[in-house]
Design a protein around this motif. Structure first.
Motif, PDB file in Angstrom:
ATOM      1  N   GLY A  17     -22.673  25.371  12.428  1.00 16.06           N
ATOM      2  CA  GLY A  17     -21.658  25.942  11.524  1.00 16.06           C
ATOM      3  C   GLY A  17     -20.402  25.019  11.585  1.00 16.06           C
ATOM      4  O   GLY A  17     -19.672  24.799  10.508  1.00 16.06           O
TER       5      GLY A  17
ATOM      6  N   MET B  47     -12.897  30.397   5.553  1.00 17.36           N
ATOM      7  CA  MET B  47     -13.642  31.430   6.400  1.00 17.36           C
ATOM      8  C   MET B  47     -13.905  32.460   5.399  1.00 17.36           C
ATOM      9  O   MET B  47     -15.115  33.091   5.449  1.00 17.36           O
ATOM     10  CB  MET B  47     -12.880  31.874   7.449  1.00 17.36           C
TER      11      MET B  47
ATOM     12  N   PHE C 226     -16.854  31.574   3.083  1.00 18.72           N
ATOM     13  CA  PHE C 226     -17.939  31.410   4.105  1.00 18.72           C
ATOM     14  C   PHE C 226     -18.676  32.849   4.172  1.00 18.72           C
ATOM     15  O   PHE C 226     -19.657  32.939   4.149  1.00 18.72           O
ATOM     16  CB  PHE C 226     -17.603  30.690   5.230  1.00 18.72           C
TER      17      PHE C 226
ATOM     18  N   SER D 194     -18.666  33.618  10.269  1.00 25.51           N
ATOM     19  CA  SER D 194     -17.718  32.815  10.707  1.00 25.51           C
ATOM     20  C   SER D 194     -18.442  31.554  11.099  1.00 25.51           C
ATOM     21  O   SER D 194     -19.562  31.277  11.329  1.00 25.51           O
ATOM     22  CB  SER D 194     -16.868  33.244  11.960  1.00 25.51           C
ATOM     23  N   PHE D 195     -17.783  30.026  11.092  1.00 27.33           N
ATOM     24  CA  PHE D 195     -18.307  29.113  11.463  1.00 27.33           C
ATOM     25  C   PHE D 195     -18.706  29.019  12.842  1.00 27.33           C
ATOM     26  O   PHE D 195     -19.730  28.359  13.205  1.00 27.33           O
ATOM     27  CB  PHE D 195     -17.169  27.910  11.174  1.00 27.33           C
TER      28      PHE D 195
ATOM     29  N   TRP E 141     -21.138  21.550  10.171  1.00 26.25           N
ATOM     30  CA  TRP E 141     -21.149  21.681   8.578  1.00 26.25           C
ATOM     31  C   TRP E 141     -19.847  21.534   8.245  1.00 26.25           C
ATOM     32  O   TRP E 141     -19.310  20.801   7.293  1.00 26.25           O
ATOM     33  CB  TRP E 141     -22.035  23.052   8.442  1.00 26.25           C
ATOM     34  N   LYS E 142     -18.939  22.386   8.683  1.00 23.17           N
ATOM     35  CA  LYS E 142     -17.441  22.351   8.397  1.00 23.17           C
ATOM     36  C   LYS E 142     -16.674  21.081   8.529  1.00 23.17           C
ATOM     37  O   LYS E 142     -15.920  20.723   7.718  1.00 23.17           O
ATOM     38  CB  LYS E 142     -16.715  23.440   9.198  1.00 23.17           C
TER      39      LYS E 142
END
Length: 582
Positions: A535, A551, A554, A528-529, A538-539
């Motif tokens: 994360g 997700m 990812f 998960s972000f 980045w998203k």
């Protein structure tokens, strides 16, 4: 200590709810009547002094910025924790000094962001790309190597902050669609590299403080497992993205000159020099165990003062240019009024040096969005009635006066304000709150319970089980306990209690500690972000560049890389601890 009581159960429940909100944030909308009055009267101001009117759909966030802090307040109100726990969560206890850690982190963050804002990191990325020729595989390998070296020095966040805009431009310029192979390589490599130096990730700072590990000792014991994972990762990524649509065999050369992305060459070189000297000082003095903020805060202040001086000089230059243009227009008005009016009507701009304005032009959305919001609110706040008209006029005059002062401040210090805007100040509140919550779990007995479970696991599995077990647990808990920072704070406290109560063999103790160091960094690229703040960053940057990563995608594309990275590093770490502790 028994945990079958109200305080223990309530503390654990509040902790889990806070962690749930960190992973799955909730936004509470403000009723229209309150939001309307807020918009007309309050007009909140953010940390940089920008007037930031509340939008029509204003919402109160319950996320990593607010949920842990509210949880601390609830535990204080219910008397599950007291002032002593709050003090320990800020000042420190048992070798962990959160205030010292955050001072070091913020100091390094300012220097790195200043270097990035000067354009030096983007310059290096474009230079590497230009030197790699037209071979797709060679360029892919060069960029991965560059991101690894850069991540070791500055950490994962700056690599993401500079790398995403670079890759978005690069893949669009070369016609690579989708850019999946390149953006995932950047994220994975950056988070592997951030495990090498203590200063590269806040989780490393937590561990070095919790177990009194010098910077040199930490790097010496972690670098071989990390490099082993990095060596395996490049061919693995080439195998996963072997389809030519991801990594073309031949690429169109980049037309953009690397020098064109340099905003402040001297500032970038100056900041990079100060940063490297600071990192060398941290490593060389770590044997003396000094207060690390004494090593990092003064260099950050030097870079900060240099940025202020640079902005003041630029402000004077822009004022002089503006005065020259004004005098030139007046002269043209006196000699030929028609030509001046024609120039104004046509919208032509008189040529001037754009070097001083380069920073502002690099971030046009900061100024334009602000002005659009102010103009919109000034137009739409139409009074109804004589009394309201008077209040509205007074309010508008106050806003105009305040806006004028803020515009002057932004024009004087554009670079400093942009750097401060990018600073991770919200991480400070989050980290302090997590330290306090873990202290609450400790005083209510939960940490002792979990340390007992870990002790039983190690007793049955030995060194191999402690390393693979802690690596697996830490990677998973990064997705459960409020990012890798929250997971590291909790697991470090559990290991402390385990070491104090059981006094394990040095081989097993070192294996568990450094497996946690690996897992807290590698856990960022798992499922998960929110497994890491990197994360989430980045998203958000990818969405700004209209690159969508879901997700499930990812988790699916990270599963094999994180399994291989953790497996290789753990295997190397097992051999290493057996060699060191014979």
């Amino acid at each position: 200590m028994p945990v079958n009581n109200f305080k223990a159960i309530f503390t654990l429940l509040i902790f889990l709810i806070a962690e749930f909100l960190v992973i799955f944030p909730v936004y509470i909308p403000i009723p229209k009547r309150f939001s309307r009055s807020w918009k007309q009267e309050k007009r909140p101001i953010n940390g940089l002094g920008d007037v930031d009117p509340v939008p029509q759909s204003y919402r109160i966030p319950l996320d990593f910025r607010t949920a842990p802090f509210i949880a601390v307040l609830l535990l204080l109100a219910s008397e599950c924790i007291h002032g002593a726990e709050v003090r320990k969560g800020i000042v420190g206890s048992d070798g962990v000094e959160p205030l010292n850690v955050m001072a070091l982190f913020i100091s390094l963050a300012y220097m790195v962001i200043s270097i990035d804002h000067a354009g030096l990191l983007r310059f290096l990325a474009f230079w590497v790309a230009c030197q790699s020729g037209t071979s797709g595989i060679r360029l892919y390998s060069s960029i991965c190597t560059f991101f690894f070296v850069l991540g070791v020095i500055v950490g994962n966040d700056p690599v993401i902050l500079s790398g995403v805009p670079f890759l978005a431009y690069f893949t669009q310029e070369t016609g690579i669609d989708p850019p999946t192979a390149w953006i995932f390589a950047q994220f994975i490599i950056a988070n592997i590299a951030s495990a090498v130096l203590v200063s590269s990730n806040p989780t490393n700072l937590v561990l070095s403080g919790a177990f009194s590990i010098s910077f040199f000792t930490y790097t010496a014991k972690i670098i071989v497992p990390v490099i082993s994972a990095a060596v395996f990762m490049l061919p693995l990524l080439l195998l996963i993205f072997r389809d030519p649509k991801f990594i073309p065999r031949r690429l169109t050369p980049i037309t953009l000159s690397p020098r064109s992305v340099l905003v402040d060459p001297f500032g970038g070189i100056f900041g990079a020099t100060i940063l490297i000297l600071t990192l060398c000082a941290l490593v060389s003095t770590s044997f003396l165990h000094p207060q690390v903020y004494l090593v990092t805060v003064p260099p950050a202040v030097i870079v900060f003062l240099r940025d202020i001086v640079h902005d003041i000089r630029g402000y004077r230059t822009r004022n002089q240019e503006s005065q020259c243009r004004t005098d030139q227009e007046k002269t043209m008005d006196d000699t030929n009024p028609r030509s001046t009016s024609a120039i104004r009507d046509s919208g032509a701009d008189i040529t001037h040096d754009t070097t001083a304005d380069a920073t502002i032009l690099d971030y046009p959305e900061v100024e334009s969005k602000h002005n659009q919001r102010d103009n919109k609110n000034l137009v739409t706040s139409t009074p109804a009635g004589d009394d309201r008209l008077t209040q509205g006029e007074i309010s508008e005059k106050c806003v105009e006066t305040q806006s004028s002062k803020l515009d002057t401040l932004r024009s004087m210090f554009p670079n400093v304000l942009i750097i401060l805007r990018l600073m991770p100040f919200s991480l400070v509140v989050f980290s302090f709150s997590m330290f306090i919550l873990v202290q609450g779990l400790a005083v209510t007995g939960w940490v002792d319970v979990w340390a007992g479970w870990w002790s039983q696991w190690v007793a049955h599995t030995g060194t191999v089980g402690s390393i693979f077990g802690m690596g697996l647990i830490s990677c998973i808990l990064c997705n459960v306990f409020g990012t890798n920072i929250g997971a590291t704070i909790l697991l470090a406290r559990i290991l402390q209690v385990w070491i104090q109560s059981r006094d394990p063999h040095p081989r097993i103790k070192d294996g568990a500690i450094y497996a946690l160091a690996l897992g807290s960094n590698y856990g960022a690229f798992t499922f998960s972000f929110p497994a890491s703040l990197a994360g989430l960053l980045w998203k958000r940057l990818l969405m700004q560049k209209e690159i969508i990563v879901t997700m499930p995608q990812f988790a699916r594309l990270n599963f094999i890389p994180v399994a291989v990275a953790m497996g290789v590093s753990s295997a190397v770490l097992i051999g290493q601890v057996y060699i060191i502790h014979r």
